[in-house]
Design a protein around this motif. Structure first.
Motif, PDB file in Angstrom:
ATOM      1  N   ALA A 195      87.704 -11.015  25.149  1.00  0.00           N
ATOM      2  CA  ALA A 195      87.021 -10.174  24.323  1.00  0.00           C
ATOM      3  C   ALA A 195      85.713  -9.487  24.920  1.00  0.00           C
ATOM      4  O   ALA A 195      84.645 -10.117  25.102  1.00  0.00           O
ATOM      5  CB  ALA A 195      86.638 -10.631  22.900  1.00  0.00           C
ATOM      6  N   MET A 196      85.747  -8.066  24.682  1.00  0.00           N
ATOM      7  CA  MET A 196      84.717  -7.257  25.240  1.00  0.00           C
ATOM      8  C   MET A 196      84.228  -6.390  24.350  1.00  0.00           C
ATOM      9  O   MET A 196      84.207  -5.147  24.862  1.00  0.00           O
ATOM     10  CB  MET A 196      84.954  -6.772  26.767  1.00  0.00           C
ATOM     11  N   PRO A 197      83.883  -6.672  23.288  1.00  0.00           N
ATOM     12  CA  PRO A 197      83.549  -5.429  22.049  1.00  0.00           C
ATOM     13  C   PRO A 197      82.252  -4.721  22.566  1.00  0.00           C
ATOM     14  O   PRO A 197      81.114  -5.373  23.121  1.00  0.00           O
ATOM     15  CB  PRO A 197      83.150  -6.215  20.935  1.00  0.00           C
ATOM     16  N   LEU A 198      82.341  -3.477  22.278  1.00  0.00           N
ATOM     17  CA  LEU A 198      81.042  -2.519  22.722  1.00  0.00           C
ATOM     18  C   LEU A 198      80.651  -1.921  21.584  1.00  0.00           C
ATOM     19  O   LEU A 198      81.597  -1.366  20.546  1.00  0.00           O
ATOM     20  CB  LEU A 198      81.420  -1.603  23.699  1.00  0.00           C
ATOM     21  N   VAL A 199      79.366  -1.852  21.177  1.00  0.00           N
ATOM     22  CA  VAL A 199      78.942  -0.621  20.269  1.00  0.00           C
ATOM     23  C   VAL A 199      78.113   0.043  21.009  1.00  0.00           C
ATOM     24  O   VAL A 199      76.994  -0.438  21.762  1.00  0.00           O
ATOM     25  CB  VAL A 199      78.194  -1.498  19.156  1.00  0.00           C
ATOM     26  N   ILE A 200      78.045   1.602  21.164  1.00  0.00           N
ATOM     27  CA  ILE A 200      77.443   2.381  21.496  1.00  0.00           C
ATOM     28  C   ILE A 200      76.823   3.429  20.642  1.00  0.00           C
ATOM     29  O   ILE A 200      77.509   3.802  19.819  1.00  0.00           O
ATOM     30  CB  ILE A 200      78.139   3.241  22.697  1.00  0.00           C
ATOM     31  N   GLY A 201      75.610   3.858  20.858  1.00  0.00           N
ATOM     32  CA  GLY A 201      74.803   4.921  20.184  1.00  0.00           C
ATOM     33  C   GLY A 201      75.412   6.138  20.529  1.00  0.00           C
ATOM     34  O   GLY A 201      75.707   6.527  21.573  1.00  0.00           O
ATOM     35  N   GLU A 202      75.436   7.158  19.632  1.00  0.00           N
ATOM     36  CA  GLU A 202      75.967   8.443  19.722  1.00  0.00           C
ATOM     37  C   GLU A 202      75.105   8.950  21.038  1.00  0.00           C
ATOM     38  O   GLU A 202      75.573   9.925  21.752  1.00  0.00           O
ATOM     39  CB  GLU A 202      75.854   9.275  18.515  1.00  0.00           C
ATOM     40  N   ALA A 203      73.616   8.709  20.958  1.00  0.00           N
ATOM     41  CA  ALA A 203      73.145   9.325  21.890  1.00  0.00           C
ATOM     42  C   ALA A 203      73.708   9.198  23.382  1.00  0.00           C
ATOM     43  O   ALA A 203      73.407   9.991  24.317  1.00  0.00           O
ATOM     44  CB  ALA A 203      71.676   8.681  21.892  1.00  0.00           C
ATOM     45  N   ALA A 204      74.144   8.245  23.643  1.00  0.00           N
ATOM     46  CA  ALA A 204      74.944   7.799  24.851  1.00  0.00           C
ATOM     47  C   ALA A 204      75.997   8.764  25.206  1.00  0.00           C
ATOM     48  O   ALA A 204      76.121   8.783  26.496  1.00  0.00           O
ATOM     49  CB  ALA A 204      75.516   6.239  25.152  1.00  0.00           C
ATOM     50  N   LEU A 205      76.488   9.334  24.389  1.00  0.00           N
ATOM     51  CA  LEU A 205      77.688  10.405  24.542  1.00  0.00           C
ATOM     52  C   LEU A 205      76.889  11.718  24.955  1.00  0.00           C
ATOM     53  O   LEU A 205      77.441  12.492  25.635  1.00  0.00           O
ATOM     54  CB  LEU A 205      78.566  10.622  23.434  1.00  0.00           C
ATOM     55  N   TRP A 206      75.916  11.939  24.739  1.00  0.00           N
ATOM     56  CA  TRP A 206      75.038  13.207  24.768  1.00  0.00           C
ATOM     57  C   TRP A 206      74.227  13.238  26.143  1.00  0.00           C
ATOM     58  O   TRP A 206      73.951  14.135  26.998  1.00  0.00           O
ATOM     59  CB  TRP A 206      74.220  13.371  23.593  1.00  0.00           C
ATOM     60  N   ILE A 207      73.489  11.864  26.480  1.00  0.00           N
ATOM     61  CA  ILE A 207      72.910  12.152  27.546  1.00  0.00           C
ATOM     62  C   ILE A 207      73.426  12.278  29.052  1.00  0.00           C
ATOM     63  O   ILE A 207      74.251  11.617  29.250  1.00  0.00           O
ATOM     64  CB  ILE A 207      71.866  10.777  27.663  1.00  0.00           C
ATOM     65  N   ARG A 208      72.958  13.486  29.466  1.00  0.00           N
ATOM     66  CA  ARG A 208      73.698  13.783  30.794  1.00  0.00           C
ATOM     67  C   ARG A 208      73.140  13.230  31.932  1.00  0.00           C
ATOM     68  O   ARG A 208      72.246  12.949  32.201  1.00  0.00           O
ATOM     69  CB  ARG A 208      73.314  15.559  31.015  1.00  0.00           C
ATOM     70  N   ILE A 209      74.232  12.538  32.729  1.00  0.00           N
ATOM     71  CA  ILE A 209      74.128  11.783  33.912  1.00  0.00           C
ATOM     72  C   ILE A 209      74.795  12.642  34.816  1.00  0.00           C
ATOM     73  O   ILE A 209      76.122  12.342  34.858  1.00  0.00           O
ATOM     74  CB  ILE A 209      74.556  10.305  33.846  1.00  0.00           C
ATOM     75  N   GLY A 210      74.501  13.433  35.701  1.00  0.00           N
ATOM     76  CA  GLY A 210      75.012  14.061  36.802  1.00  0.00           C
ATOM     77  C   GLY A 210      75.483  15.462  36.117  1.00  0.00           C
ATOM     78  O   GLY A 210      74.874  16.001  35.164  1.00  0.00           O
TER      79      GLY A 210
END
Length: 290
Positions: A175-190
């Motif tokens: 079991a590897m449950p993840l909770v990610i904030g929407e900010a992580a989708l927007w912040i540009r890496i590369g």
């Protein structure tokens, strides 16, 4: 499950040694002392070898059984200091194997656990990163080259081990449950291509039973203060990563507090189709804005 064996000079090791000395001063064997406490012998052994972190109540009972009330102050101070163990990336990278060994220690801790729960408010966790995203992230000034002195070869080895870690996402019974904030989708890496490829990768994991990926959208009030990300290993260990290293939290009461916060986040975050739709919406908007 606990972190790897502590350094002999660490507060965790000092606490274990002190408790062992207090028990030995009674003249009782570990088995005899365990019987006086009403505990399994293995519990005494694990506490004395730092394989299990004692609670405050454990310590109170230990001192009472040993008739060592005069040691209460010294043990309480050791317990306070041992509750959080700090690991410096720069120091770890100087050891044999450097950054690769450090990354493999993360892999080993994950393999020992049946469940690793992760919350990241503004960064996609290593377990879901694409190789391109990893390389861009590790190359930033906050990455291991600047903060830990890792070489280009070290970074490539770190990428290889991170990819190896991702095999756990498909292990039955894990079991590897993840909770990610929407900010992580927007912040540009590369560049944009790297970001879109990363979002595609993330969307492909939605619905995977072992992962239980959920996203906390901007439109939903945060149920906790998103001060930092964290990982919970089997309700025994919390790891909080900083730029310079990691804090290992082993105190059972504090671990339980993090578990409660993760439960609150899971309850409020989007899952399944809703999570996939949010990821797709961000991908479209990034493409249109470019």
């Amino acid at each position: 499950m606990s972190p790897s064996s502590p350094h002999p000079g660490s507060d965790r090791a000092r606490l274990a040694t002190k408790l062992r000395e207090i028990r030995a001063a009674t003249g009782q064997s570990g088995n005899q002392f365990a019987k006086s406490l009403g505990w399994p012998q293995s519990r005494v052994s694990k506490i004395e070898t730092a394989a299990q972190f004692p609670t405050g109540e454990d310590v109170t009972q230990w001192l009472a059984a040993a008739g060592a009330a005069t040691e209460e102050g010294a043990v309480a101070e050791l317990l306070r200091r041992a509750r959080v163990e700090s690991v410096s990336f720069r120091q770890e990278f100087r050891k044999s194997g450097g950054a690769t060994t450090q990354q493999r220690s993360v892999l080993e801790l994950e393999r020992q656990a049946s469940r690793v729960a992760t919350f990241q408010p503004a960064l996609l966790p290593g377990l879901v990163q694409t190789p391109g995203f990893m390389r861009e992230l590790l190359a930033l000034p906050s990455g291991p080259a600047s903060t830990g002195g890792a070489s280009d070869t070290d970074v490539e080895h770190m990428v290889a081990v991170r990819i190896e870690r991702q095999a756990q996402l498909y292990e039955p019974g894990k079991a590897m449950p993840l909770v990610i904030g929407e900010a992580a989708l927007w912040i540009r890496i590369g560049d944009l291509e790297t970001q879109l490829g990363q979002l595609d990768r993330l969307r492909s994991l939605v619905g995977l039973r072992t992962v239980d990926l959920r996203i906390m959208p901007f439109s939903t009030p945060m149920p906790i203060a998103p001060l930092h990300g964290f990982r919970i290993h089997d309700r025994d260990l919390v790891i909080v990563e900083t730029f310079a290293g990691e804090h290992l939290i082993m105190d059972p009461d504090e671990v339980a507090a993090y578990e409660h916060m993760f439960d609150r986040l899971q309850a409020e975050a989007l899952a399944g189709d809703e999570a996939a739709q949010l990821i797709q919406s961000v991908s479209r908007r990034l493409t249109n804005d470019y």
